[in-house]
Design a protein around this motif. Sequence first.
Motif, PDB file in Angstrom:
ATOM      1  N   UNK A   1      -5.023  -0.775   5.239  1.00 25.48           N
ATOM      2  CA  UNK A   1      -4.449   0.380   5.918  1.00 25.48           C
ATOM      3  C   UNK A   1      -5.513   1.470   6.015  1.00 25.48           C
ATOM      4  N   UNK A   2      -5.673   2.040   7.211  1.00 28.05           N
ATOM      5  CA  UNK A   2      -6.677   3.070   7.456  1.00 28.05           C
ATOM      6  C   UNK A   2      -6.053   4.456   7.475  1.00 28.05           C
ATOM      7  N   UNK A   3      -6.925   5.452   7.397  1.00 29.36           N
ATOM      8  CA  UNK A   3      -6.551   6.853   7.642  1.00 29.36           C
ATOM      9  C   UNK A   3      -5.419   7.350   6.765  1.00 29.36           C
ATOM     10  N   UNK A   4      -5.501   7.068   5.479  1.00 31.62           N
ATOM     11  CA  UNK A   4      -4.521   7.650   4.556  1.00 31.62           C
ATOM     12  C   UNK A   4      -4.858   9.113   4.355  1.00 31.62           C
ATOM     13  N   UNK A   5      -4.155  10.000   5.101  1.00 30.35           N
ATOM     14  CA  UNK A   5      -4.320  11.425   4.882  1.00 30.35           C
ATOM     15  C   UNK A   5      -3.716  11.844   3.552  1.00 30.35           C
ATOM     16  N   UNK A   6      -2.841  10.988   3.011  1.00 29.94           N
ATOM     17  CA  UNK A   6      -2.230  11.238   1.699  1.00 29.94           C
ATOM     18  C   UNK A   6      -1.557  12.604   1.618  1.00 29.94           C
ATOM     19  N   UNK A   7      -0.622  12.817   2.535  1.00 26.60           N
ATOM     20  CA  UNK A   7       0.147  14.057   2.522  1.00 26.60           C
ATOM     21  C   UNK A   7       1.227  13.945   1.464  1.00 26.60           C
ATOM     22  N   UNK A   8       1.210  14.831   0.486  1.00 23.75           N
ATOM     23  CA  UNK A   8       2.210  14.770  -0.572  1.00 23.75           C
ATOM     24  C   UNK A   8       3.551  15.256  -0.049  1.00 23.75           C
ATOM     25  N   UNK A   9       4.610  14.696  -0.591  1.00 23.92           N
ATOM     26  CA  UNK A   9       5.959  15.062  -0.179  1.00 23.92           C
ATOM     27  C   UNK A   9       6.159  16.561  -0.335  1.00 23.92           C
TER      28      UNK A   9
ATOM     29  N   UNK B   1      10.022  13.305  11.540  1.00 22.94           N
ATOM     30  CA  UNK B   1       8.671  13.843  11.677  1.00 22.94           C
ATOM     31  C   UNK B   1       8.508  14.674  12.939  1.00 22.94           C
ATOM     32  N   UNK B   2       9.434  14.547  13.883  1.00 23.60           N
ATOM     33  CA  UNK B   2       9.372  15.355  15.103  1.00 23.60           C
ATOM     34  C   UNK B   2      10.528  16.345  15.160  1.00 23.60           C
ATOM     35  N   UNK B   3      11.159  16.583  14.005  1.00 23.95           N
ATOM     36  CA  UNK B   3      12.255  17.537  13.903  1.00 23.95           C
ATOM     37  C   UNK B   3      11.816  18.700  13.023  1.00 23.95           C
ATOM     38  N   UNK B   4      11.988  19.893  13.496  1.00 22.38           N
ATOM     39  CA  UNK B   4      11.505  21.074  12.789  1.00 22.38           C
ATOM     40  C   UNK B   4      12.099  21.179  11.394  1.00 22.38           C
ATOM     41  N   UNK B   5      11.207  21.399  10.389  1.00 23.45           N
ATOM     42  CA  UNK B   5      11.601  21.639   9.001  1.00 23.45           C
ATOM     43  C   UNK B   5      12.348  20.468   8.358  1.00 23.45           C
ATOM     44  N   UNK B   6      12.182  19.274   8.901  1.00 23.42           N
ATOM     45  CA  UNK B   6      12.852  18.108   8.320  1.00 23.42           C
ATOM     46  C   UNK B   6      12.088  17.618   7.092  1.00 23.42           C
ATOM     47  N   UNK B   7      12.839  17.144   6.109  1.00 29.81           N
ATOM     48  CA  UNK B   7      12.238  16.588   4.891  1.00 29.81           C
ATOM     49  C   UNK B   7      11.659  15.215   5.197  1.00 29.81           C
ATOM     50  N   UNK B   8      10.469  14.938   4.668  1.00 28.37           N
ATOM     51  CA  UNK B   8       9.856  13.623   4.846  1.00 28.37           C
ATOM     52  C   UNK B   8       9.478  13.026   3.495  1.00 28.37           C
ATOM     53  N   UNK B   9       9.717  11.734   3.367  1.00 34.02           N
ATOM     54  CA  UNK B   9       9.260  10.997   2.200  1.00 34.02           C
ATOM     55  C   UNK B   9       8.821   9.620   2.670  1.00 34.02           C
ATOM     56  N   UNK B  10       8.749   8.648   1.766  1.00 34.34           N
ATOM     57  CA  UNK B  10       8.205   7.360   2.178  1.00 34.34           C
ATOM     58  C   UNK B  10       9.100   6.600   3.147  1.00 34.34           C
ATOM     59  N   UNK B  11      10.327   7.064   3.336  1.00 34.04           N
ATOM     60  CA  UNK B  11      11.181   6.449   4.356  1.00 34.04           C
ATOM     61  C   UNK B  11      10.661   6.719   5.762  1.00 34.04           C
ATOM     62  N   UNK B  12       9.913   7.803   5.938  1.00 31.35           N
ATOM     63  CA  UNK B  12       9.266   8.050   7.234  1.00 31.35           C
ATOM     64  C   UNK B  12       8.210   6.994   7.519  1.00 31.35           C
TER      65      UNK B  12
ATOM     66  N   UNK C   1       0.829  -1.211   0.000  1.00 30.65           N
ATOM     67  CA  UNK C   1       0.000   0.000   0.000  1.00 30.65           C
ATOM     68  C   UNK C   1       0.860   1.257   0.000  1.00 30.65           C
ATOM     69  N   UNK C   2       1.908   1.265   0.818  1.00 32.17           N
ATOM     70  CA  UNK C   2       2.790   2.430   0.889  1.00 32.17           C
ATOM     71  C   UNK C   2       3.510   2.657  -0.437  1.00 32.17           C
ATOM     72  N   UNK C   3       3.943   1.569  -1.057  1.00 30.11           N
ATOM     73  CA  UNK C   3       4.619   1.695  -2.356  1.00 30.11           C
ATOM     74  C   UNK C   3       3.665   2.240  -3.410  1.00 30.11           C
ATOM     75  N   UNK C   4       2.403   1.819  -3.352  1.00 26.58           N
ATOM     76  CA  UNK C   4       1.410   2.283  -4.317  1.00 26.58           C
ATOM     77  C   UNK C   4       1.206   3.795  -4.227  1.00 26.58           C
ATOM     78  N   UNK C   5       0.971   4.316  -3.014  1.00 24.29           N
ATOM     79  CA  UNK C   5       0.678   5.749  -2.914  1.00 24.29           C
ATOM     80  C   UNK C   5       1.920   6.595  -3.187  1.00 24.29           C
ATOM     81  N   UNK C   6       3.106   6.059  -2.885  1.00 30.43           N
ATOM     82  CA  UNK C   6       4.316   6.823  -3.171  1.00 30.43           C
ATOM     83  C   UNK C   6       4.611   6.810  -4.674  1.00 30.43           C
ATOM     84  N   UNK C   7       4.490   5.657  -5.288  1.00 33.75           N
ATOM     85  CA  UNK C   7       4.809   5.533  -6.710  1.00 33.75           C
ATOM     86  C   UNK C   7       3.806   6.261  -7.590  1.00 33.75           C
TER      87      UNK C   7
END
Length: 349
Positions: free
Chosen positions: A211-219, A241-252, A181-187
Amino acid sequence: MPKTVVPSSSCCHLKINNSASMNSARKCRKCDEPISGNVPPDGIVVRCESCRWLNIFLAPDSDGKLRFGEYEVIQEVGQGANAVVCKATKSDDDNIRAVKIFFAELSVNSHAYSEFTRETEFSVGVVHNNICRTYSGGEIEGNRYLELEFIDGINLAQYLEYYDAMDPMDAFTVATHVAIALDFVWSDFLAIHRDIKPQNVMVDKAGYVKVLDFGLVTAHERSAVDISAVEGTPFYLSPESVTQDAYQDNRSDIYSLGCTLYHLIANEPPFCYDELLDVINARIKEPAPDVRKVKPDIPETVANVLLTMMAREPEDRYVTARECLDDLQRVIRGEAPLLIDPSRPKVNV
């Protein structure tokens, strides 16, 4: 789609308050303390000031059935930090749906509602076997709601409550479906979940994983979580995700899935401290814990995959959910995982 070997059970069903008989003397279902305020015709979700429990009050129709807009509400089946989920049918449709009704105070911010509408429209277009389907969403009498696929089963937090730890190979089997599921929404959408945890993964009675609650936040759209708004202890949030201004992608999301897997196998979450700040600081400053310190009999292949998923630095994790999925499947087949090559070029995906 292959099924998991996870046993399942129906969720516990919670009683909905009948607002017609309780408008003058309403009480919290959990702590029995009084709850003040009037109920609009289409009902309301209110938070008890004493115990913080969410209570839903619905007015009965002329036929005695409880309704929320066009939905006939059958029963409450659960709740999260800011919403109550009910089993329901629509007036023009006999299909069972889940209606997620949000806490009333969340409906007053116009910017937040615009974001809610945008994310709902996005979610409706995301259709996958391992993702709980969103059919529609909107607002009724100031109450935001989502109409969702109804899943007759249990989430992984309930599994842990009923059965304790999960066999590592069963846990890895569940995780493969989440990784798909994670690979699908990222790809397909360059989007992330951002809140993978046991409560947001369900196994239905047939053994299928959703998987529930996909807010689908784009990178690039959001950076750090507002810690002051976190409900409970963030055992599954990634360090970035708890660090100010940190970049997030599917590795999170991979990190959060690793924490969820750790909890399933060890029967306790990683960095299991009592205080919120202790959990946050450990997540940022300490290396990922080895599950074998809690469960010494866990195979090395399982432990190494978890350590890779939960690596403190994103570049030390799997680059994509697909790469993670491949290693999960190798371990299930009895093969050695590839993990990652520490000499590979650093990638910002």
